[in-house]
Structures are given as structure tokens and as C-alpha cells.
Motif scaffolding. Structure first.
Motif, mmCIF file in Angstrom:
data_model
loop_
_atom_site.group_PDB
_atom_site.id
_atom_site.type_symbol
_atom_site.label_atom_id
_atom_site.label_comp_id
_atom_site.label_asym_id
_atom_site.label_seq_id
_atom_site.Cartn_x
_atom_site.Cartn_y
_atom_site.Cartn_z
ATOM 1 N N ILE A 358 0.829 -1.215 0.000
ATOM 2 C CA ILE A 358 0.000 0.000 0.000
ATOM 3 C C ILE A 358 0.865 1.268 0.000
ATOM 4 O O ILE A 358 0.510 2.269 -0.620
ATOM 5 C CB ILE A 358 -1.004 0.021 1.184
ATOM 6 N N VAL A 434 7.657 4.072 8.337
ATOM 7 C CA VAL A 434 6.371 3.377 8.190
ATOM 8 C C VAL A 434 6.529 1.876 8.270
ATOM 9 O O VAL A 434 7.571 1.340 7.924
ATOM 10 C CB VAL A 434 5.722 3.698 6.824
ATOM 11 N N GLY A 435 5.482 1.223 8.715
ATOM 12 C CA GLY A 435 5.404 -0.234 8.599
ATOM 13 C C GLY A 435 5.353 -0.974 9.903
ATOM 14 O O GLY A 435 4.815 -2.065 9.994
ATOM 15 N N GLU A 465 -5.747 -0.970 4.746
ATOM 16 C CA GLU A 465 -7.177 -0.700 4.832
ATOM 17 C C GLU A 465 -7.498 0.784 4.960
ATOM 18 O O GLU A 465 -8.581 1.222 4.578
ATOM 19 C CB GLU A 465 -7.762 -1.411 6.066
ATOM 20 N N ASP A 548 -4.468 -3.267 15.910
ATOM 21 C CA ASP A 548 -3.290 -2.836 16.656
ATOM 22 C C ASP A 548 -3.643 -2.460 18.093
ATOM 23 O O ASP A 548 -4.752 -2.012 18.373
ATOM 24 C CB ASP A 548 -2.647 -1.607 15.994
ATOM 25 N N ARG A 574 3.222 -7.622 6.387
ATOM 26 C CA ARG A 574 2.192 -8.282 7.180
ATOM 27 C C ARG A 574 2.051 -9.728 6.771
ATOM 28 O O ARG A 574 1.805 -10.016 5.618
ATOM 29 C CB ARG A 574 0.889 -7.575 6.858
#
Ligand code: PRX
Length: 695
Positions: A358, A434-435, A465, A548, A574
Motif C-alpha cells: 500500500i 512506516v510499517g 485498509e 493494533d 504483514r
């Protein structure tokens, strides 16, 4: 090591006690609240002078409007884009939402009835405004010295040519197009070409195996797939076309035949004449695309028409096809990009992500192009040929905004400061992460060594998402705390909830949810709206559930603590434990497998697999390798387990449920913290497992 150096202390305890499946049961232990860190890093005066939002007070005011009047707030921003038909206002609203399963079907729409095209907004709009000669892509190849430059006008022409070709093959609005390509400039170009004609792109990361690609093809049923002959990552060459061939054979056997495979010849490893070729299906990109017209009519689409599908892992079952639509996503990707990186027209931006994830969609393709940014598209890996590569590239293009993942930062940090300091990096202004949660020691190294203490760090929390950033600093607007993603973006209303779906207030910790829709959120899961509702909206009624855990401190800053479900985050990728387990069990000698994550110094989390073999099968090194290979071929090399732990039996309750809490403790070598095992059907299993650790 990472353990203990951060606000991540609570990660293990959340994992242990709050496996999401246990939510209906009694509450677990309270989430441990780690020691408050008071070091706040402020931006310099000089930086703040150019900040788009320069104080927390200014942010608060804008934020207030964004949540009290979301239609007005987002409508004003949306009006700055080109709409073939302006979005209509219905009863004073530009959006409708129901995210509460108790009130009926979950449904979110933004700007419905408006007609636009994201490719037009990302390219034509800038060319028409006179920016045609501005560089869009500085493409940097895997090997040093291999590069190319493409202006906005050139990118537009290439997009049009490919779009014309796709149309000539009968691809039309709403059709899925699969893309399985390395990080050539042709990859974002392919995404934009689909968007231009209203086709739905489904990019599959070119590190996934044939089996994974096949499953995604079977789910979204494209009639055409775009690929390239090979990919070179670091020193390794992988023949992508072979993987695609394999996937297409499986797809045909599985009931879906892909009619066309358009292959970009990137001149690696195999020669054209040696490439396995299926006449009628296989076509060289270079033979048919460059001869197309450089102009292509735009297909105007409704704001709520599908833009793309992107598959991501969940805690159970098959990967989910996250579906994003056009209008809200466009407005959201562009706005988050601009603010989280404090973007200005003279910036040179570099995001190291791959378009297969994404991040590569929102912040390598759409977000920056919608802002008319010049960006680096890098084919290679951060440490090839050596640990100085990133900073060499930063200097080569005068990169001002650099966006990467904590795993890359940690791995570069291990090579010491010298490869960094060898390069000037004086162009850098803003750094991004990020991540996965970034541990404070990596944060500080990034800030002090890479950024010379000059560059604010945007630690951006979001998900496939969410479409775009959810919790992120706005550089210059407020002080940063190493390890915290800080505050919610405009229009995002996070809620920290407890196991009874009660929202917590003030300083607290719990499950991170969101209480209202935002423009960039996914609209459904491809072909499975029920799963969309059960996964994201049913666990905590009235909220979107992120999966999370988090903590909110006294200043309102959010500290992400990691997944609370059976998803592990390996190098920012992921991976569902269930997927790895099913890959292991596909091996004929494997009777049962249970997979958990463990703290890994570079990857963030590693994959730890407990494997029970069929009776009378002996453990061996060979078998260990074969099991790892089973995962590689079912999912991809990035999902290969780090550890295979032979398990004569697994710890199960009397009802047969595997107690992962115990497995996590064994995996992380916290053998004295295995806890209460009295509910196990057979308590001797634990001792056996402990004895086999490291064997
Ligand atoms: O656990 C969170 C982690 O990555 C998950 C989303 O993964 P994916 O959909 O693959 O998207 C990755 C790129 C956005 C989240 O549920 N995550 C992502 N960014 C952060 C993070 N965890 C902590 N801090 C972050 N900045």
C-alpha cells in the motif's frame, strides 16, 4: 536488543493476553504502561517558518473543523481537484457512512455522484498547468550507474500508450488487471494506465510465489497480466516470467484463464528467444506499447467506482482483497502526503517502498503525483552494493524527503555511521518511517546520524485498509517523541477501547479503533462484504478496529504497540500466522504447525514455527530446509520461517485450542514466564518443548 528500550515493552504482554480471538472471554491483564519518556524533539525555527501547519494550536483549530464538519473540510480540499462533474451536495452532505454493525450494513461513500479520474489529476492536470517538463520520476536502477529520468509529459505519454494498448485488448471500466512487476518506472505507469481507463489494478508484490499470485488471480479474475522478464534485487536475479507462467497454468486449472500476458523485456538473465513463450497469450511490451498513440481519452468514473484491489494478510484464512475507490482515496492520499511531509513544490521525494504494498500505491504513486512532486523510483535494495547506497542516491538527486521502514533503518544502523557520514545528505529536510513501530534507539539514530538533527521524523501509522496516514506528525507543528506516531491526521477520530468496547479517555491503553469514516478508508473486501464487517466492524461495535494495540500519553500522543491478532509484521510485511501454518502443513511429512512472532533485531519480528511431524518421521536438517521451502513456494521468500522448532506435541487446552501465549514465551526464550499451564490437556508438552529449544 530491541526489547526493553522502548514503549514497546507492552507489546509482548498485549500479544500474550489479548489475542483478539479471546475477546469474548474474560479480560486479560491490563496492558502494561511503559515508563513515560520525556524527551521531546522540537523542529528548528527555520523549519517552522516553512511549515504548512506551524503550531499545535493551528492544527487543533483545523482538526476541530475536520471532525465537526467533515463534509465542509474535505469538500473544500476536494474542490481543488479536477472533477468532470462536480460532486453533488445531498442534504448538506458530501458523504454518507454507517460503520456500526448494529445499525445495519456497513457502508461508506464520499463524493458519490461526482465524476473524476485520478490519472488525469495526477498527470494531465499538471501538464496543462505548464509543469510538463518537471521531472516526475528519477528512476534509479538496482545497479549503480543505471538510471533514467521521466518528466510529467513523458510519463503521461507512456501512460497513454499503455492505456491505449489495454483498451485495444478489450480492457474496459471495472475490469481487473493484474500487475506483477519489479520497481521499474513501468510499474507506477501501469497503475496509472489502468486508472486512466477505469480498470481496476491489482498489484501483486513481485516477491510473492506462483501459488500466491495464482490465488490472487483466481480471486479477482483479470483477463490480462502485466509482468517483466526478470528482476534483479541486490546481486540476485529472479525470472519473473517463469513464476507468472506457473501461476497462469494453475489459474487455468483452477477455472480462470488469463488471455494476455504482457511482458516487459528488462534485458536481464535470459534472452528473448530463450524465454518460454505461449503464442497467442504472451506478448512483449516493447513490441506493442511504444507504437501506440501518445494521447488517450480519459474514462470519467464515479467517485465511488473502484480504483484498485490490494491483497493483505489477516489473522485467519486467505488474504483479503482490500478495495479502494476513487474520489475519497484521491483526496486523502494527496492531502496526507502534503501535510505529513510538509511538501513544497521544490522538494525531491524518495519513498523506498515497493508498489506491491500500500505504501507504494499511496506514497510512491498517487500521493506524490497528485501533488506534482518529483520523486525517486528505486529498483534496488538499501544495502546494495553497500550500506552507503541510500545516501549516495540522496546526494545524487538532492533528495529532500526520505521515507523508509524501521527495518531498513535498523539494518543500516548495524553498518555503523561511516557509510552515512561519507555522504553529505545536506539536501534532506524531512525523514519518514512506516510499517511497524520504530524503537526509540533507531529513531534517534535516524534523527541524529542520518538527519544531522536537522530533519523532523514523520512516523506514520496507517494500514492497507486505511488508504492513507491516520496518526502522523505534521513536521514543524508540534514536538516529536522518539517512538510515537504522535497525533491523528485531520478527520481521523481514534478511540482507544477496552475489551468491552468501551472507549477510554485521557491517558490509557488498549485496542486502537476509529470512530468515524474518513475519505481514504477501504469500502469493502473484494467479493466478501460479510468478512469486511466481521473483521473490522464486529469486534468492537460502533468502531473500525485496526488490529493494533496502542497507548495514549498525557499529551495525547499515540504509541503503537503492535498487532493484537495473529498477524506478524516481518520487516514491515504483514504475514498471517495461519497462512504460514497452512504452507507448512502442505508438506507431506508435517502433521501440525503453530507459528508465532518473536522480537527480531533487524526485522522487527521474526517467524517462529513449531512443527509436529507425522509419527515415525525423524527430524533432520534436510526436512527443516524442505519445510522452509514449502513456505517459500506457497507464499514467498519473505515469509520463510527464521526458526523451525521440532514439537512432539503442541500445548493445547482440553477443547483442542493451541495456547499460543505459551508458544510465544518459548519462542522469545522467556521460559520462566510461561505462566499458568494447568488448563492444558497434557502439561508435559511444555517441558518437552523447552528441552527441544535450539535443537
Ligand atoms: O501493525 C501496524 C503496522 O503495520 C500494519 C499495517 O500493515 P500494512 O497494511 O501492510 O501497511 C503497512 C504500511 C502502512 C499496522 O496494523 N504499522 C504500520 N505503520 C506503523 C505500524 N505500526 C507502528 N507504527 C507505524 N508507523
Amino acid at each position: 536488543g530491541r526489547r526493553g528500550d522502548s514503549g514497546l515493552n507492552s507489546l509482548a504482554s498485549i500479544r500474550a493476553n489479548f489475542a483478539i480471538k479471546a475477546l469474548d472471554g474474560p479480560a486479560g491483564d491490563a496492558v502494561a504502561v511503559s515508563v513515560e519518556r520525556e524527551d521531546v524533539v522540537e523542529a528548528s525555527e527555520a523549519f517552522r517558518e516553512r511549515a504548512l501547519v506551524s503550531s499545535r494550536a493551528q492544527y487543533e483549530e483545523m482538526y476541530k473543523r475536520s471532525v465537526e464538519d467533515p463534509d465542509g473540510f474535505w469538500g473544500d480540499i476536494a474542490s481543488t481537484f479536477f472533477w468532470k462533474k462536480k460532486f453533488p451536495v445531498k442534504d448538506g452532505k458530501l458523504h454518507s457512512e454507517n460503520i456500526d454493525v448494529r445499525k445495519g450494513r456497513v457502508a461508506v461513500e464520499w463524493f458519490k455522484g461526482g465524476e473524476t479520474n485520478i490519472c488525469y489529476n495526477a498527470l494531465d492536470r499538471h501538464v496543462e498547468a505548464g509543469l510538463g517538463d518537471k521531472v516526475a520520476f528519477y528512476w534509479e536502477g538496482n545497479d549503480v550507474g543505471v538510471d533514467a529520468k521521466l518528466t510529467y509529459k513523458e510519463v503521461l505519454e507512456r501512460v497513454c500508450q499503455l492505456a491505449n494498448y489495454l483498451r485495444s485488448q478489450g480492457v474496459k471500466k471495472g475490469d481487473a488487471v493484474a500487475i506483477y512487476m519489479p520497481m521499474l518506472a513501468e510499474l507506477p505507469i501501469a497503475m496509472l494506465a489502468c486508472a486512466r481507463i477505469g480498470a481496476v489494478h491489482s498489484v501483486v508484490f513481485a516477491g510473492f510465489s506462483a501459488e500466491s499470485l495464482y490465488q490472487r488471480i483466481l480471486d479477482c479474475k483479470p483477463n490480462i497480466i502485466l509482468t517483466s522478464s526478470a528482476v534483479k534485487r541486490g546481486a540476485k536475479i529472479i525470472n519473473l516470467k517463469d513464476i507468472v507462467d506457473d501461476a497462469l497454468v494453475r489459474a487455468s486449472e483452477g477455472g480462470h484463464t488469463v488471455g494476455t500476458c504482457l511482458t516487459f523485456d528488462n534485458n536481464l538473465a535470459i534472452k528473448r528467444e530463450d524465454t518460454a513463450w505461449q503464442e497467442g497469450r504472451d506478448i512483449w511490451w516493447q513490441d506493442v506499447v511504444p507504437s501506440q498513440e501518445k494521447k488517450c481519452e480519459v474514462e470519467w468514473v464515479d467517485a465511488e467506482d473502484t480504483l484498485f484491489l490490494l491483497y493483505t494478510s489477516g489473522s485467519t484464512g486467505k488474504p483479503k482483497g482490500v478495495l479502494h475507490t476513487t474520489g475519497g482515496y484521491m483526496v486523502y492520499a494527496a492531502t496526507t502526503f502534503k501535510h505529513a511531509f510538509n511538501y513544497h513544490d521544490d522538494d525531491v521525494y524518495w519513498c523506498t517502498a515497493d508498489c506491491g504494498w500500500i505504501t507504494g500505491h499511496s506514497y510512491l504513486t498517487y500521493g506524490p503525483l497528485l501533488n506534482g512532486a518529483s520523486m525517486v523510483v528505486f529498483e534496488g535494495v538499501p544495502n546494495y552494493p553497500d550500506a552507503g547506497r541510500c545516501w549516495e542516491i540522496v546526494d545524487k538527486y538532492n533528495v529532500t524527503i526520505f521515507y523508509t521502514a524501521p527495518t531498513a533503518i535498523r539494518s543500516l544502523m548495524r553498518s555503523g555511521d561511516e557509510p552515512v557520514k561519507r555522504h553529505s545528505r545536506k539536501s534532506l529536510r524531512v525523514l519518514g518511517s512506516v510499517g511497524e513501530p520504530i524503537n526509540p534507539s533507531a529513531w534517534k539514530w535516524y534523527h541524529e546520524v542520518v538527519g544531522d538533527k536537522r530533519c523532523p521524523i514523520s512516523d506514520t501509522w496507517w494500514q492497507t485498509e486505511t488508504g492513507g496516514f491516520m496518526i502522523t506528525p505534521l513536521p514543524g507543528a508540534w514536538g516529536l517523541k522518539p517512538g510515537s506516531a504522535t497525533l491523528p491526521f485531520f478527520g481521523v477520530q481514534p478511540a482507544v477501547v477496552d475489551e468491552n468496547a468501551q472507549e477510554q479517555h485521557g491517558e490509557c491503553s488498549g485496542y486502537l479503533c476509529v470512530k468515524a469514516a474518513w475519505p481514504g478508508m477501504m469500502r469493502t473486501l473484494q467479493g466478501d462484504h460479510d468478512r469486511y464487517e466481521t473483521t473490522y466492524f464486529a469486534p468492537f461495535k460502533g468502531f473500525y478496529f485496526s488490529g493494533d494495540g496502542c497507548r495514549r500519553d498525557k499529551d495525547g500522543y499515540y504509541w503503537l504497540t503492535g498487532r493484537v491478532d495473529d498477524v506478524i509484521n516481518v520487516s514491515g510485511h504483514r504475514i498471517g500466522t495461519a497462512e504460514v501454518e497452512s504452507a507448512l502443513v502442505s508438506h507431506p511429512m508435517c502433521a501440525e504447525a503453530a507459528v508465532v512472532g518473536f522480537d527480531h533485531e533487524v526485522k522487527g519480528q521474526g517467524i517462529y514455527a513449531f512443527v509436529t511431524l507425522l509419527e515415525d518421521v525423524e527430524y533432520s536438517e534436510e526436512l527443516r530446509k524442505a519445510l522452509i521451502n514449502a513456505v517459500r513456494s506457497q507464499i514467498g521468500a519473505f515469509a520463510a520461517p527464521d526458526v523451525i522448532h521440532w514439537a512432539p506435541g503442541l500445548p493445547k487446552t482440553r477443547s483442542g485450542k493451541i495456547m499460543r501465549r505459551i508458544l510465544r514465551k518459548i519462542a522469545s526464550n522467556e521460559l520462566d514466564q510461561v505462566g499458568d499451564i494447568s488448563t492444558l490437556a497434557d502439561t508435559s508438552v511444555v517441558e518437552q518443548l523447552i528441552n527441544l529449544r535450539g535443537k
